[in-house]
Design an enzyme around this catalytic site. Structure first.
Site, PDB file in Angstrom:
ATOM      1  N   ARG A  35      36.555  49.340 -23.175  1.00 46.82           N
ATOM      2  CA  ARG A  35      36.142  49.620 -24.555  1.00 46.82           C
ATOM      3  C   ARG A  35      34.853  50.416 -24.487  1.00 46.82           C
ATOM      4  O   ARG A  35      33.905  50.034 -23.807  1.00 46.82           O
ATOM      5  CB  ARG A  35      35.933  48.300 -25.301  1.00 46.82           C
ATOM      6  CG  ARG A  35      35.323  48.422 -26.693  1.00 46.82           C
ATOM      7  CD  ARG A  35      36.246  49.180 -27.635  1.00 46.82           C
ATOM      8  NE  ARG A  35      35.891  49.007 -29.022  1.00 46.82           N
ATOM      9  CZ  ARG A  35      34.945  49.700 -29.654  1.00 46.82           C
ATOM     10  NH1 ARG A  35      34.231  50.594 -29.000  1.00 46.82           N
ATOM     11  NH2 ARG A  35      34.713  49.494 -30.926  1.00 46.82           N
ATOM     12  N   GLU A  43      41.040  52.393 -36.560  1.00 45.58           N
ATOM     13  CA  GLU A  43      42.142  51.793 -35.808  1.00 45.58           C
ATOM     14  C   GLU A  43      43.396  52.662 -35.837  1.00 45.58           C
ATOM     15  O   GLU A  43      43.657  53.357 -36.817  1.00 45.58           O
ATOM     16  CB  GLU A  43      42.484  50.408 -36.359  1.00 45.58           C
ATOM     17  CG  GLU A  43      41.400  49.379 -36.139  1.00 45.58           C
ATOM     18  CD  GLU A  43      41.068  49.166 -34.675  1.00 45.58           C
ATOM     19  OE1 GLU A  43      41.989  49.088 -33.842  1.00 45.58           O
ATOM     20  OE2 GLU A  43      39.866  49.093 -34.357  1.00 45.58           O
ATOM     21  N   ARG A  82      37.781  43.090 -22.385  1.00 51.95           N
ATOM     22  CA  ARG A  82      37.719  44.511 -22.014  1.00 51.95           C
ATOM     23  C   ARG A  82      36.365  44.812 -21.391  1.00 51.95           C
ATOM     24  O   ARG A  82      35.341  44.309 -21.851  1.00 51.95           O
ATOM     25  CB  ARG A  82      37.908  45.399 -23.252  1.00 51.95           C
ATOM     26  CG  ARG A  82      39.229  45.174 -23.964  1.00 51.95           C
ATOM     27  CD  ARG A  82      39.323  45.972 -25.236  1.00 51.95           C
ATOM     28  NE  ARG A  82      38.344  45.505 -26.218  1.00 51.95           N
ATOM     29  CZ  ARG A  82      38.303  45.895 -27.492  1.00 51.95           C
ATOM     30  NH1 ARG A  82      39.173  46.778 -27.951  1.00 51.95           N
ATOM     31  NH2 ARG A  82      37.385  45.428 -28.309  1.00 51.95           N
TER      32      ARG A  82
END
Length: 142
Positions: A35, A43, A82
């Protein structure tokens, strides 16, 4: 960009672009979800937000299939597991570039704040130049 002392760095190959701010990278034979630190794109996965698909396409243009340099700030991972990293490809600071071109907004989550001022300046510039999310034609219908 101010880098924290002792910053960890790693080289990897992008195997998949998930969306505008998340990629999968192979490092030494293992795949990690990464990330981008300090910014957020609309999104384009679980729900599709306005300008999300465009941010994903731009991210693919910048990193897909490329060798990238991943630079850690303070945190190792986010709450989803992440890796949190600054990403560089072909000499381009990808996190910054997405903000500078209007595909992303700064999103600072302490303690990972090394580039906060850089991102804010990039967003101001994108707004002034009416790029991406800030373009008059980019206003979503109400």
């Amino acid at each position: 960009m101010r880098s924290p002392a002792g910053t960890e760095r790693a080289l990897g190959t992008v195997t998949r672009v998930v969306d505008g701010d998340t990629i999968e990278v192979e490092i030494a034979g293992k795949t990690y979800r990464v990330r981008y630190i300090g910014m957020d794109t609309p999104e384009a996965t679980t729900s599709v937000e306005y300008f999300g698909p465009e941010a994903t396409v731009k991210n693919k243009e910048l990193v897909e299939g490329k060798t990238v340099l991943l630079v850690k700030d303070v945190s190792e991972t986010d709450r989803y597991g992440r890796l949190l990293r600054y990403v560089f490809a072909d000499g381009i600071f990808v996190n910054y570039e997405l903000v500078r071109l209007g595909y992303a907004n700064p999103a600072t989550y302490p303690p990972d704040v090394a580039c906060q001022d850089t991102y804010l300046a990039a967003e101001r510039d994108a707004r002034e130049r009416a790029l991406g999310l800030w373009a008059p034609t980019a206003v979503p219908p109400t």
